[in-house]
Design a protein around this motif. Structure first.
Motif, PDB file in Angstrom:
ATOM      1  N   GLU A 102       0.840  -1.268  -0.036  1.00  0.00           N
ATOM      2  CA  GLU A 102      -0.022   0.031  -0.157  1.00  0.00           C
ATOM      3  C   GLU A 102       1.040   1.256  -0.003  1.00  0.00           C
ATOM      4  O   GLU A 102       1.963   1.333   0.779  1.00  0.00           O
ATOM      5  CB  GLU A 102      -0.831   0.041   1.179  1.00  0.00           C
ATOM      6  CG  GLU A 102      -1.680  -1.043   1.271  1.00  0.00           C
ATOM      7  CD  GLU A 102      -2.905  -1.111   0.209  1.00  0.00           C
ATOM      8  OE1 GLU A 102      -3.380   0.040  -0.376  1.00  0.00           O
ATOM      9  OE2 GLU A 102      -3.236  -2.316  -0.249  1.00  0.00           O
ATOM     10  N   ARG A 142      -7.404   0.395   4.909  1.00  0.00           N
ATOM     11  CA  ARG A 142      -7.912   0.164   3.173  1.00  0.00           C
ATOM     12  C   ARG A 142      -7.916  -1.324   3.148  1.00  0.00           C
ATOM     13  O   ARG A 142      -7.762  -2.273   4.119  1.00  0.00           O
ATOM     14  CB  ARG A 142      -6.282   0.145   2.538  1.00  0.00           C
ATOM     15  CG  ARG A 142      -6.028   1.818   2.379  1.00  0.00           C
ATOM     16  CD  ARG A 142      -4.797   1.769   1.629  1.00  0.00           C
ATOM     17  NE  ARG A 142      -4.181   3.092   1.841  1.00  0.00           N
ATOM     18  CZ  ARG A 142      -3.026   3.626   1.338  1.00  0.00           C
ATOM     19  NH1 ARG A 142      -2.321   2.791   0.311  1.00  0.00           N
ATOM     20  NH2 ARG A 142      -2.410   4.900   1.406  1.00  0.00           N
ATOM     21  N   ARG A 202      -7.365  -4.706   1.226  1.00  0.00           N
ATOM     22  CA  ARG A 202      -6.495  -5.239   0.561  1.00  0.00           C
ATOM     23  C   ARG A 202      -6.996  -6.514  -0.316  1.00  0.00           C
ATOM     24  O   ARG A 202      -7.108  -7.559   0.310  1.00  0.00           O
ATOM     25  CB  ARG A 202      -4.946  -5.806   1.304  1.00  0.00           C
ATOM     26  CG  ARG A 202      -4.333  -4.307   2.069  1.00  0.00           C
ATOM     27  CD  ARG A 202      -3.359  -4.805   2.923  1.00  0.00           C
ATOM     28  NE  ARG A 202      -1.951  -4.453   1.704  1.00  0.00           N
ATOM     29  CZ  ARG A 202      -1.126  -5.376   2.103  1.00  0.00           C
ATOM     30  NH1 ARG A 202      -1.081  -5.990   3.192  1.00  0.00           N
ATOM     31  NH2 ARG A 202      -0.230  -5.286   1.210  1.00  0.00           N
TER      32      ARG A 202
END
Ligand code: IPE
Ligand code: IPE
Ligand code: MG
Length: 244
Positions: A206, A232, A234
């Motif tokens: 990231e 986030r 993934r």
């Protein structure tokens, strides 16, 4: 609630890599020579290492000097080498005391002998430390590393030492053979590029870019990047539903 409290300790990135950029601009903004920025960048290095160790991050890789940086003016290179030598000397005790293991990646043959011998000494002295693994990329570039790996693989193939080449084998020939891939890559100074850093290893990292110039990078900046990472999803090529 402090920023640090917002970090979910069970979801820490195993490996954080940082492109420490913006020292020259930081100094110029203040009317000083570029080296003043490098000198002030050392404090940010110390803070980042301390914060990573306190949080319990496994690996922290810092990009300190690229192969392309050898093209800078001789006076800046010499000043940077002197700064590195004195920083290694002054920080060795702290690394040992804090159970930190130092690992160096890069083309050590191109560095001055006095730095290489000191680095070998410190990596040896800290090799059994079980805390944070601090990886410093020195005279490093990803294309150099990948080309070196390809050359060694070709040699071993020719002599029959290896029969087949796959991704797992390729990883073993990189300077990061013993190191897991970075999950979070931070670049400071508002530049949105990778500058030949860990190109193989960051395949699924990231990316976090901040405008903060490296000498101003604080523990809070690291916390912010980690919190952002933790928010986030993934997916690694799968669908959102599959990753739930
Ligand atoms: C990063 O800061 C340190 C090194 C590359 C050694 P810079 O020296 O690149 O600073 P800027 O990007 O010119 O401001
Ligand atoms: C990348 O920064 C290298 C390091 C941080 C050591 P640079 O300042 O050299 O990168 P470019 O030239 O802006 O791409
Ligand atoms: Mg730069």
């Amino acid at each position: 609630m402090t920023l640090k409290d917002k970090i979910i300790t069970s979801k820490l990135p195993k490996h954080v890599a940082v492109i420490m950029d913006g020292n020259g601009r930081w100094a110029k903004e203040r009317g000083y020579e570029r080296i003043f920025g490098h000198q002030n960048g050392v404090k940010a290095v110390k803070n980042t290492v301390e914060a990573a160790a306190e949080l319990g991050i496994g690996y922290l890789t810092l990009f300190a000097f690229s192969k392309e940086n050898w093209c800078r003016p001789r006076s800046e290179i010499d000043a940077l080498m002197d700064l590195m030598a004195s920083t290694i000397n002054s920080e060795t005790e702290t690394l040992i005391k804090n159970n930190i293991r130092l690992i160096i990646i890069g083309d050590l043959n191109s560095l001055p002998d006095k730095i290489v011998s000191k680095l070998r000494e410190v990596t040896e002295a800290t090799k059994n430390n079980t805390g944070l693994k601090l990886v410093i990329a020195l005279s490093y570039s990803a294309r150099w590393e990948i080309t070196e790996a390809a050359g060694k693989i070709a040699e071993d193939y020719k002599t029959g030492k290896i029969k087949e080449v796959d991704e797992k084998l390729f990883c073993k020939y990189l300077s990061t053979a013993e190191i897991p891939d970075p999950e979070l890559l931070i670049r400071t100074s508002g530049e949105y590029r990778l500058s030949n850093f860990l190109l193989w290893q960051i395949a699924y990292a990231e990316l976090f870019f901040t405008k903060t110039l490296w000498p101003d990078f604080s523990k809070e900046d690291l916390y912010q990047a980690i919190i952002n990472f933790q928010n986030r999803e993934r997916r690694f090529g799968k669908t959102s539903e599959q990753t739930d």
